[in-house]
Design a protein around this motif. Structure first.
Motif, short mmCIF file in Angstrom:
data_model
loop_
_atom_site.label_atom_id
_atom_site.label_comp_id
_atom_site.label_asym_id
_atom_site.label_seq_id
_atom_site.Cartn_x
_atom_site.Cartn_y
_atom_site.Cartn_z
N ASP A 101 -8.03 4.10 1.59
CA ASP A 101 -9.27 3.82 0.87
C ASP A 101 -9.04 3.26 -0.54
N ALA A 102 -7.83 2.78 -0.81
CA ALA A 102 -7.51 2.26 -2.14
C ALA A 102 -8.35 1.03 -2.47
N THR A 103 -8.77 0.95 -3.73
CA THR A 103 -9.58 -0.18 -4.18
C THR A 103 -8.67 -1.30 -4.68
N GLU A 104 -9.23 -2.48 -4.85
CA GLU A 104 -8.47 -3.62 -5.38
C GLU A 104 -7.94 -3.28 -6.78
N GLU A 105 -8.74 -2.58 -7.56
CA GLU A 105 -8.33 -2.16 -8.91
C GLU A 105 -7.10 -1.23 -8.85
N GLN A 106 -7.09 -0.31 -7.88
CA GLN A 106 -5.94 0.59 -7.73
C GLN A 106 -4.69 -0.17 -7.28
N ILE A 107 -4.85 -1.15 -6.42
CA ILE A 107 -3.72 -1.97 -5.98
C ILE A 107 -3.15 -2.73 -7.17
N GLU A 108 -4.03 -3.31 -8.00
CA GLU A 108 -3.57 -4.02 -9.20
C GLU A 108 -2.88 -3.06 -10.17
N SER A 109 -3.39 -1.84 -10.30
CA SER A 109 -2.78 -0.84 -11.17
C SER A 109 -1.38 -0.49 -10.69
N ALA A 110 -1.20 -0.36 -9.38
CA ALA A 110 0.12 -0.08 -8.82
C ALA A 110 1.08 -1.25 -9.08
N ASN A 111 0.57 -2.47 -8.95
CA ASN A 111 1.42 -3.64 -9.24
C ASN A 111 1.82 -3.69 -10.71
N ARG A 112 0.91 -3.32 -11.59
CA ARG A 112 1.27 -3.27 -13.01
C ARG A 112 2.29 -2.17 -13.28
N ALA A 113 2.20 -1.06 -12.56
CA ALA A 113 3.17 0.03 -12.73
C ALA A 113 4.56 -0.42 -12.31
N ILE A 114 4.65 -1.26 -11.29
CA ILE A 114 5.95 -1.78 -10.84
C ILE A 114 6.64 -2.52 -11.99
N VAL A 115 5.89 -3.31 -12.72
CA VAL A 115 6.43 -4.07 -13.85
C VAL A 115 6.72 -3.14 -15.03
N ALA A 116 5.78 -2.24 -15.32
CA ALA A 116 5.92 -1.35 -16.47
C ALA A 116 7.10 -0.39 -16.31
N ALA A 117 7.36 0.05 -15.09
CA ALA A 117 8.46 0.99 -14.87
C ALA A 117 9.80 0.35 -15.23
N ASP A 118 9.92 -0.95 -15.01
CA ASP A 118 11.15 -1.65 -15.38
C ASP A 118 11.34 -1.59 -16.89
N LYS A 119 10.27 -1.78 -17.64
CA LYS A 119 10.35 -1.75 -19.10
C LYS A 119 10.57 -0.34 -19.62
N GLY A 120 10.13 0.67 -18.85
CA GLY A 120 10.21 2.06 -19.30
C GLY A 120 11.46 2.80 -18.87
#
Length: 149
Positions: A101-120
């Motif tokens: 039941d994930a929303t498009e906003e949640q999918i985008e948030s997960a994609n941003r986390a993929i990038v942010a985790a590399d920086k963190g």
């Protein structure tokens, strides 16, 4: 940052093997067969890549939790190459599965986390300072997953 204390024990010569133990882990180590060793344990480059992979994945898990995303599965493959042209390069392939039941906003948030985790990731950032290339090729899908890290 907490201190890291390791205990290493080696048996024999270059064809021998050993163990390395730290807080929460113990693994066999050995010189690779390609370098004249026994190959009967983890080798230094493998340990280095596993440090980068575990740091990245743990950082990603924390970021996904902070974002309150309903993750039903998280797996990741990592590979490393070393060449004269490109130097040492690590690529992580995280695969996040969100609930059906994930929303498009949640999918985008997960994609941003993929990038942010590399920086963190502290280990990845240290390796980058030593000219190691780290690439992330992540995927977010919706449904039922397996293997939450």
């Amino acid at each position: 940052m907490a201190n890291v204390n390791l205990n290493t024990v080696w048996h024999g010569n270059t064809k021998g093997n050993g163990t390395i133990q730290g807080n929460g882990f113990e693994t066999n180590i050995a010189i690779p067969e390609s370098l004249g060793g026994s190959g009967e344990g983890a080798e230094p480059k493998g340990l280095l890549v596993s440090s980068a992979a575990s740091c990245y994945s743990m950082t990603l898990v924390a970021m996904l939790e902070t974002r309150k995303l309903n993750v039903t599965g998280l797996t990741m493959n990592s590979e490393a190459t070393n060449s004269k042209e490109e130097g040492f390069k690590i690529t992580h392939y995280p695969n996040i599965v969100l609930s059906a039941d994930a929303t498009e906003e949640q999918i985008e948030s997960a994609n941003r986390a993929i990038v942010a985790a590399d920086k963190g990731c502290a280990v990845g950032n240290t390796l980058k300072k030593a000219d190691v290339q780290i690439n992330i090729e992540g995927k977010v899908s919706v449904g039922y997953g397996e293997g939450i890290i």
